[in-house]
Design a protein around this motif. Sequence first.
Motif, mmCIF file in Angstrom:
data_model
loop_
_atom_site.group_PDB
_atom_site.id
_atom_site.type_symbol
_atom_site.label_atom_id
_atom_site.label_comp_id
_atom_site.label_asym_id
_atom_site.label_seq_id
_atom_site.Cartn_x
_atom_site.Cartn_y
_atom_site.Cartn_z
ATOM 1 N N ALA A 163 0.873 -1.173 0.000
ATOM 2 C CA ALA A 163 0.000 0.000 0.000
ATOM 3 C C ALA A 163 0.909 1.222 0.000
ATOM 4 N N LEU A 164 0.313 2.408 -0.085
ATOM 5 C CA LEU A 164 1.134 3.610 -0.162
ATOM 6 C C LEU A 164 0.357 4.794 0.405
ATOM 7 N N ASN A 165 1.087 5.661 1.095
ATOM 8 C CA ASN A 165 0.513 6.936 1.533
ATOM 9 C C ASN A 165 1.412 8.034 0.997
ATOM 10 N N ASP A 166 0.977 8.686 -0.062
ATOM 11 C CA ASP A 166 1.741 9.789 -0.648
ATOM 12 C C ASP A 166 0.963 11.098 -0.492
ATOM 13 N N GLY A 167 0.205 11.165 0.595
ATOM 14 C CA GLY A 167 -0.739 12.250 0.818
ATOM 15 C C GLY A 167 -2.156 11.725 0.666
ATOM 16 N N LYS A 168 -2.291 10.671 -0.101
ATOM 17 C CA LYS A 168 -3.532 9.917 -0.203
ATOM 18 C C LYS A 168 -3.230 8.471 0.202
ATOM 19 N N LEU A 169 -4.179 7.824 0.862
ATOM 20 C CA LEU A 169 -4.023 6.409 1.183
ATOM 21 C C LEU A 169 -4.428 5.614 -0.046
ATOM 22 N N ARG A 170 -3.475 4.920 -0.632
ATOM 23 C CA ARG A 170 -3.722 4.137 -1.849
ATOM 24 C C ARG A 170 -3.633 2.660 -1.472
ATOM 25 N N ILE A 171 -4.789 1.963 -1.542
ATOM 26 C CA ILE A 171 -4.896 0.617 -0.987
ATOM 27 C C ILE A 171 -5.332 -0.374 -2.062
ATOM 28 N N PRO A 172 -4.484 -1.351 -2.441
ATOM 29 C CA PRO A 172 -4.921 -2.406 -3.356
ATOM 30 C C PRO A 172 -5.729 -3.453 -2.595
ATOM 31 N N ILE A 173 -6.882 -3.841 -3.128
ATOM 32 C CA ILE A 173 -7.747 -4.786 -2.408
ATOM 33 C C ILE A 173 -8.189 -5.937 -3.302
ATOM 34 N N SER A 174 -7.405 -6.288 -4.293
ATOM 35 C CA SER A 174 -7.784 -7.363 -5.208
ATOM 36 C C SER A 174 -8.089 -8.650 -4.452
ATOM 37 N N GLY A 175 -9.194 -9.294 -4.821
ATOM 38 C CA GLY A 175 -9.540 -10.591 -4.257
ATOM 39 C C GLY A 175 -10.242 -10.529 -2.921
ATOM 40 N N LEU A 176 -10.432 -9.342 -2.370
ATOM 41 C CA LEU A 176 -11.081 -9.220 -1.066
ATOM 42 C C LEU A 176 -12.535 -8.786 -1.227
ATOM 43 N N SER A 177 -13.396 -9.346 -0.402
ATOM 44 C CA SER A 177 -14.804 -8.951 -0.423
ATOM 45 C C SER A 177 -15.296 -8.543 0.955
ATOM 46 N N ALA A 178 -14.410 -8.654 1.963
ATOM 47 C CA ALA A 178 -14.751 -8.254 3.327
ATOM 48 C C ALA A 178 -13.460 -7.941 4.074
ATOM 49 N N MET A 179 -13.603 -7.248 5.180
ATOM 50 C CA MET A 179 -12.448 -6.870 5.983
ATOM 51 C C MET A 179 -11.726 -8.115 6.511
ATOM 52 N N THR A 180 -10.417 -8.093 6.439
ATOM 53 C CA THR A 180 -9.577 -9.152 6.989
ATOM 54 C C THR A 180 -8.621 -8.533 8.009
ATOM 55 N N PRO A 181 -8.048 -9.344 8.907
ATOM 56 C CA PRO A 181 -7.071 -8.789 9.865
ATOM 57 C C PRO A 181 -5.897 -8.113 9.173
ATOM 58 N N GLU A 182 -5.435 -8.670 8.062
ATOM 59 C CA GLU A 182 -4.301 -8.080 7.354
ATOM 60 C C GLU A 182 -4.667 -6.729 6.760
ATOM 61 N N LEU A 183 -5.840 -6.630 6.124
ATOM 62 C CA LEU A 183 -6.265 -5.343 5.574
ATOM 63 C C LEU A 183 -6.443 -4.316 6.691
ATOM 64 N N ALA A 184 -6.970 -4.742 7.834
ATOM 65 C CA ALA A 184 -7.143 -3.820 8.953
ATOM 66 C C ALA A 184 -5.801 -3.246 9.392
ATOM 67 N N ARG A 185 -4.749 -4.081 9.421
ATOM 68 C CA ARG A 185 -3.420 -3.599 9.801
ATOM 69 C C ARG A 185 -2.868 -2.633 8.759
ATOM 70 N N VAL A 186 -3.099 -2.952 7.482
ATOM 71 C CA VAL A 186 -2.619 -2.083 6.405
ATOM 72 C C VAL A 186 -3.276 -0.705 6.505
ATOM 73 N N LEU A 187 -4.578 -0.675 6.734
ATOM 74 C CA LEU A 187 -5.290 0.598 6.826
ATOM 75 C C LEU A 187 -4.757 1.443 7.977
ATOM 76 N N LYS A 188 -4.565 0.823 9.124
ATOM 77 C CA LYS A 188 -4.087 1.590 10.277
ATOM 78 C C LYS A 188 -2.644 2.047 10.073
ATOM 79 N N HIS A 189 -1.817 1.193 9.460
ATOM 80 C CA HIS A 189 -0.423 1.547 9.179
ATOM 81 C C HIS A 189 -0.354 2.775 8.270
ATOM 82 N N GLU A 190 -1.098 2.749 7.179
ATOM 83 C CA GLU A 190 -1.036 3.859 6.228
ATOM 84 C C GLU A 190 -1.644 5.130 6.815
#
Length: 466
Positions: free
Chosen positions: A309-336
């Motif tokens: 993922a990337l935060n360059d002033g905007k949080l840019r999050i790839p979510i391919s293959g996901l249809s619901a929140m996962t623990p890993e995505l939750a960590r990525v969101l909080k990290h960024e």
Amino acid sequence: MMLVLASAAASADTIHLKNGRTILADHVRENGNRYEYDIGDDSYAIPKSAVDRVETGGMPASASSSLGATKTAGDLPVFIPVDSLANEGDLPKTIVREGKVDPDALAKLEGKGNAELSATADFIAGKFEFEHGNIEQARRYFDSALHFQPENSTVLIYYAALLVRTGNPSQALTYAQRAVRAAPESPDAYTVLGYAQQACDRTKDAVASWKHSLDLRPDPAVQQYLAKAQREQNVETDFAQRESSHFVLHYEGKQTSEAFRGQILTALESDYDDLSRDLGTPPRDNILVTLYTEQAFFDVTRAPSWSGALNDGKLRIPISGLSAMTPELARVLKHELAHSFINQLSGGRCPPWLHEGIAQLLEPKSLGSDGRQLAQLFKSQRNIPLNLLEGSFLNFSGSQAYLAYSESLATVSYINDSYGMGDIQRILQLLSQGSSTEAALRATIHSDYGALESEVGKYLSDKYGD
């Protein structure tokens, strides 16, 4: 790991480490059981036991290229506006003495009753503080300059740049628009206007502003900003938008369900509350978040393949293959999201190792099984010196990045466990006031880089060693 820093021109010293790496320094000196060395305005230290030899003469470290742009918002095009100010003459020497702004000299100049002279004097003071990272003081001086000359394009350009850098793009937009009206032929005014527009989620307008700036004066940096904005515009043409209290979410309509998007915004709002409590000083404007397919993410960002993922002033999050929140995505969101808070608190001056270490700590993430291997690396002095982690991680290979992130987490974990989150906040605040990283460390945990690395090594050995 070999990190070669390119450089050019006059004489300097080279430290050859026993692990095969080299450090280019402006000057090296012995002090007891360690070598101390200078790079630019900062001083560092490294144990003699880690050094194979020191060679004098070579290229200066202060001219070295960095390892790349920072991961988070804060970078701005380098520009030197054409001054529309009073003839400065020796004013800079009058106003800045012994490395500090002289308030008495400023007051004397303002007392002459000449608006142009007063604006120029305050601008010089503000520019000095801005370039030395003292954001709040710079803002006060720019405010004062604009009190004397409200439509001075040079002051407006710098003020807009300061506001973008500190996470206030909506305010920056107003000043940048005024700068363009005051100086319609200034490429710098259009450059900063584009940057403010992009940060305000007005990509189409930013593209037009940067094109106009390039028509007035070619500039490779502006061309890069334009190219990225055009890639973003092409990918996100059909994206929809949803908002919450603190976020604006962009997404491709068919890519995610309404329920999934709701889960993402709920998680982000919860993270926002957590980070406001842990770090304080949240971003002042709504935070932009874009959801991508994996290919679209790399098409827009040109990030390395290992990037998640990337935060360059905007949080840019790839979510391919996901249809619901996962623990890993939750960590990525909080990290960024943590990067946005860190950037706000540090005034855009936090080095990557500290940025990444804090963001990982707050995910939360622990070293886990990596702790034992990292303890061995520090014990054998094969860790990456912290001063080499002040450049971006984006040019690293996957294995190099993995080590850099692990060392960053280990160092911040040590600081947090030994001194607490309050001192981490204090380090970030000192950075926002213009301190170098090492000066901020000395003022809080009383360690320079050399001592800190030794302490982290002992921390890892005690926690994970045999």
